[in-house]
Design a protein around this motif. Structure first.
Motif, PDB file in Angstrom:
ATOM      1  N   LEU A 199      19.879  -4.380  19.681  1.00  0.00           N
ATOM      2  CA  LEU A 199      18.986  -4.465  18.538  1.00  0.00           C
ATOM      3  C   LEU A 199      19.625  -5.332  17.466  1.00  0.00           C
ATOM      4  CD1 LEU A 199      16.258  -3.276  17.590  1.00  0.00           C
ATOM      5  CD2 LEU A 199      17.540  -1.445  16.511  1.00  0.00           C
ATOM      6  N   ASP A 200      18.933  -6.403  17.066  1.00  0.00           N
ATOM      7  CA  ASP A 200      19.423  -7.287  16.010  1.00  0.00           C
ATOM      8  C   ASP A 200      19.403  -6.544  14.679  1.00  0.00           C
ATOM      9  OD1 ASP A 200      19.548  -9.266  17.937  1.00  0.00           O
ATOM     10  OD2 ASP A 200      17.646 -10.193  17.338  1.00  0.00           O
ATOM     11  N   ASP A 201      20.207  -7.029  13.726  1.00  0.00           N
ATOM     12  CA  ASP A 201      20.264  -6.385  12.410  1.00  0.00           C
ATOM     13  C   ASP A 201      18.892  -6.342  11.735  1.00  0.00           C
ATOM     14  OD1 ASP A 201      22.952  -5.781  12.576  1.00  0.00           O
ATOM     15  OD2 ASP A 201      23.585  -7.635  11.575  1.00  0.00           O
ATOM     16  N   GLY A 202      18.148  -7.439  11.787  1.00  0.00           N
ATOM     17  CA  GLY A 202      16.826  -7.480  11.161  1.00  0.00           C
ATOM     18  C   GLY A 202      15.821  -6.564  11.824  1.00  0.00           C
ATOM     19  N   ALA A 203      16.018  -6.299  13.114  1.00  0.00           N
ATOM     20  CA  ALA A 203      15.078  -5.464  13.869  1.00  0.00           C
ATOM     21  C   ALA A 203      15.265  -3.977  13.584  1.00  0.00           C
ATOM     22  CB  ALA A 203      15.230  -5.732  15.358  1.00  0.00           C
ATOM     23  N   LYS A 204      16.358  -3.620  12.930  1.00  0.00           N
ATOM     24  CA  LYS A 204      16.582  -2.204  12.608  1.00  0.00           C
ATOM     25  C   LYS A 204      15.527  -1.669  11.651  1.00  0.00           C
ATOM     26  CE  LYS A 204      21.464  -2.368  13.579  1.00  0.00           C
ATOM     27  NZ  LYS A 204      22.833  -2.340  13.070  1.00  0.00           N
ATOM     28  N   ASN A 205      14.876  -2.565  10.910  1.00  0.00           N
ATOM     29  CA  ASN A 205      13.823  -2.165   9.973  1.00  0.00           C
ATOM     30  C   ASN A 205      12.429  -2.239  10.587  1.00  0.00           C
ATOM     31  OD1 ASN A 205      15.704  -1.757   7.895  1.00  0.00           O
ATOM     32  ND2 ASN A 205      15.707  -3.944   7.437  1.00  0.00           N
ATOM     33  N   VAL A 206      12.350  -2.608  11.852  1.00  0.00           N
ATOM     34  CA  VAL A 206      11.055  -2.691  12.535  1.00  0.00           C
ATOM     35  C   VAL A 206      10.796  -1.357  13.212  1.00  0.00           C
ATOM     36  CG1 VAL A 206       9.714  -3.858  14.321  1.00  0.00           C
ATOM     37  CG2 VAL A 206      11.271  -5.175  12.876  1.00  0.00           C
ATOM     38  N   ARG A 207       9.667  -0.785  12.902  1.00  0.00           N
ATOM     39  CA  ARG A 207       9.291   0.534  13.409  1.00  0.00           C
ATOM     40  C   ARG A 207       8.389   0.383  14.626  1.00  0.00           C
ATOM     41  NH1 ARG A 207       7.853   5.259   9.482  1.00  0.00           N
ATOM     42  NH2 ARG A 207       7.064   6.764  10.953  1.00  0.00           N
ATOM     43  N   THR A 208       8.535   1.292  15.591  1.00  0.00           N
ATOM     44  CA  THR A 208       7.668   1.299  16.771  1.00  0.00           C
ATOM     45  C   THR A 208       6.605   2.367  16.606  1.00  0.00           C
ATOM     46  OG1 THR A 208       9.514   0.600  18.144  1.00  0.00           O
ATOM     47  CG2 THR A 208       7.606   1.519  19.276  1.00  0.00           C
ATOM     48  N   VAL A 209       5.360   1.969  16.750  1.00  0.00           N
ATOM     49  CA  VAL A 209       4.230   2.894  16.678  1.00  0.00           C
ATOM     50  C   VAL A 209       3.658   3.005  18.078  1.00  0.00           C
ATOM     51  CG1 VAL A 209       1.942   3.291  15.705  1.00  0.00           C
ATOM     52  CG2 VAL A 209       3.722   2.274  14.304  1.00  0.00           C
ATOM     53  N   TRP A 210       3.658   4.204  18.622  1.00  0.00           N
ATOM     54  CA  TRP A 210       3.192   4.381  19.998  1.00  0.00           C
ATOM     55  C   TRP A 210       1.700   4.662  20.057  1.00  0.00           C
ATOM     56  CZ3 TRP A 210       6.393   2.706  23.481  1.00  0.00           C
ATOM     57  CH2 TRP A 210       7.749   2.647  23.170  1.00  0.00           C
ATOM     58  N   SER A 211       1.187   5.477  19.163  1.00  0.00           N
ATOM     59  CA  SER A 211      -0.242   5.811  19.229  1.00  0.00           C
ATOM     60  C   SER A 211      -0.884   5.821  17.844  1.00  0.00           C
ATOM     61  CB  SER A 211      -0.430   7.174  19.899  1.00  0.00           C
ATOM     62  OG  SER A 211       0.229   8.178  19.148  1.00  0.00           O
ATOM     63  N   GLY A 212      -0.187   5.323  16.848  1.00  0.00           N
ATOM     64  CA  GLY A 212      -0.715   5.332  15.489  1.00  0.00           C
ATOM     65  C   GLY A 212      -1.763   4.260  15.262  1.00  0.00           C
ATOM     66  N   ASP A 213      -2.505   4.418  14.182  1.00  0.00           N
ATOM     67  CA  ASP A 213      -3.565   3.477  13.813  1.00  0.00           C
ATOM     68  C   ASP A 213      -2.954   2.358  12.971  1.00  0.00           C
ATOM     69  OD1 ASP A 213      -5.953   2.251  13.203  1.00  0.00           O
ATOM     70  OD2 ASP A 213      -6.475   3.682  11.633  1.00  0.00           O
ATOM     71  N   VAL A 214      -3.091   1.141  13.406  1.00  0.00           N
ATOM     72  CA  VAL A 214      -2.556  -0.008  12.675  1.00  0.00           C
ATOM     73  C   VAL A 214      -3.682  -0.840  12.047  1.00  0.00           C
ATOM     74  CG1 VAL A 214      -0.384  -0.189  13.935  1.00  0.00           C
ATOM     75  CG2 VAL A 214      -2.419  -1.318  14.830  1.00  0.00           C
ATOM     76  N   SER A 215      -4.872  -0.252  11.907  1.00  0.00           N
ATOM     77  CA  SER A 215      -6.013  -1.007  11.379  1.00  0.00           C
ATOM     78  C   SER A 215      -5.817  -1.401   9.913  1.00  0.00           C
ATOM     79  CB  SER A 215      -7.305  -0.211  11.543  1.00  0.00           C
ATOM     80  OG  SER A 215      -7.238   0.994  10.808  1.00  0.00           O
ATOM     81  N   SER A 216      -4.987  -0.672   9.167  1.00  0.00           N
ATOM     82  CA  SER A 216      -4.747  -1.017   7.764  1.00  0.00           C
ATOM     83  C   SER A 216      -3.598  -2.012   7.620  1.00  0.00           C
ATOM     84  CB  SER A 216      -4.459   0.245   6.952  1.00  0.00           C
ATOM     85  OG  SER A 216      -3.276   0.859   7.416  1.00  0.00           O
ATOM     86  N   CYS A 217      -3.032  -2.448   8.720  1.00  0.00           N
ATOM     87  CA  CYS A 217      -1.912  -3.395   8.704  1.00  0.00           C
ATOM     88  C   CYS A 217      -2.419  -4.808   8.960  1.00  0.00           C
ATOM     89  CB  CYS A 217      -0.899  -3.035   9.790  1.00  0.00           C
ATOM     90  SG  CYS A 217      -0.249  -1.361   9.655  1.00  0.00           S
ATOM     91  N   HIS A 218      -1.613  -5.783   8.584  1.00  0.00           N
ATOM     92  CA  HIS A 218      -1.941  -7.184   8.824  1.00  0.00           C
ATOM     93  C   HIS A 218      -1.303  -7.598  10.148  1.00  0.00           C
ATOM     94  CE1 HIS A 218      -2.711 -11.385   8.083  1.00  0.00           C
ATOM     95  NE2 HIS A 218      -1.429 -11.663   8.220  1.00  0.00           N
ATOM     96  N   ALA A 232      10.938  -8.937  14.320  1.00  0.00           N
ATOM     97  CA  ALA A 232      11.746  -9.216  13.131  1.00  0.00           C
ATOM     98  C   ALA A 232      11.762 -10.710  12.828  1.00  0.00           C
ATOM     99  CB  ALA A 232      13.168  -8.683  13.326  1.00  0.00           C
ATOM    100  N   LYS A 233      11.771 -11.534  13.861  1.00  0.00           N
ATOM    101  CA  LYS A 233      11.741 -12.988  13.672  1.00  0.00           C
ATOM    102  C   LYS A 233      10.417 -13.439  13.054  1.00  0.00           C
ATOM    103  CE  LYS A 233      14.683 -13.762  17.685  1.00  0.00           C
ATOM    104  NZ  LYS A 233      14.701 -14.247  19.077  1.00  0.00           N
ATOM    105  N   MET A 234       9.363 -12.634  13.259  1.00  0.00           N
ATOM    106  CA  MET A 234       8.043 -12.948  12.718  1.00  0.00           C
ATOM    107  C   MET A 234       7.831 -12.295  11.349  1.00  0.00           C
ATOM    108  SD  MET A 234       5.964 -12.227  16.264  1.00  0.00           S
ATOM    109  CE  MET A 234       4.343 -12.523  15.587  1.00  0.00           C
ATOM    110  N   HIS A 235       8.840 -11.614  10.830  1.00  0.00           N
ATOM    111  CA  HIS A 235       8.784 -10.879   9.562  1.00  0.00           C
ATOM    112  C   HIS A 235       7.814  -9.703   9.630  1.00  0.00           C
ATOM    113  CE1 HIS A 235      11.322 -13.954   7.888  1.00  0.00           C
ATOM    114  NE2 HIS A 235      10.469 -14.867   8.311  1.00  0.00           N
ATOM    115  N   ALA A 236       7.688  -9.110  10.803  1.00  0.00           N
ATOM    116  CA  ALA A 236       6.860  -7.914  10.979  1.00  0.00           C
ATOM    117  C   ALA A 236       7.721  -6.687  10.712  1.00  0.00           C
ATOM    118  CB  ALA A 236       6.309  -7.861  12.398  1.00  0.00           C
TER     119      ALA A 236
END
Length: 135
Positions: A23-42, A78-82
């Motif tokens: 896991l890269d350092d920047g990716a440590k802040n990337v969260r994994t959502v398995w079944s959550g609703d991402v409709s309010s996200c970009h 993380a490279k995409m700033h997600a």
């Protein structure tokens, strides 16, 4: 009989291999959502990641393959700033598509499918997240 005896040590050695996926350092802040609703996200885009799911005739451990796919998806996001990734399909032949999202304060719960989500401001007892172990 002799071929079987030769394959056993090879299988044991391959099972202990680490493929160098970390896991890269920047990716440590990337969260994994398995079944959550991402409709309010970009939605920032989609990534498809791949790892070896078999070495010759030997299948690799499915859990290890899935963990490596998640790590790679988080690294790419993380490279995409997600700040959030979500699997778009089940892994197939060592490959899996993921969606990359920028959710900010609208971050959905990150529980695995079938896991109860605690109410806002509360944490569920015994609720833990797991990460692949190095080495």
């Amino acid at each position: 009989m002799r071929k079987t005896l030769l394959l056993v040590p090879v299988a044991l050695l391959l099972g202990a291999c680490t493929w160098g996926i970390t896991l890269d350092d920047g990716a440590k802040n990337v969260r994994t959502v398995w079944s959550g609703d991402v409709s309010s996200c970009h939605e920032l885009g989609k990534v498809t990641v791949s790892v070896m799911n078999r070495v010759g005739p030997i299948n690799r451990n499915d859990i290890k393959v899935r963990d490596e796919l998640e790590v790679m998806a988080r690294n790419e996001a993380a490279k995409m700033h997600a700040d959030t990734v979500k699997p778009l399909a089940e892994p197939s032949e060592g490959s899996q598509p993921w969606g990359a999202y920028q959710c900010g304060a609208n971050r959905p719960a990150a529980g695995r499918p079938g896991t109860p989500t605690p109410a806002p401001g509360q944490s569920a007892p015994g609720n833990t997240e797991t990460y692949p172990i190095k080495g």
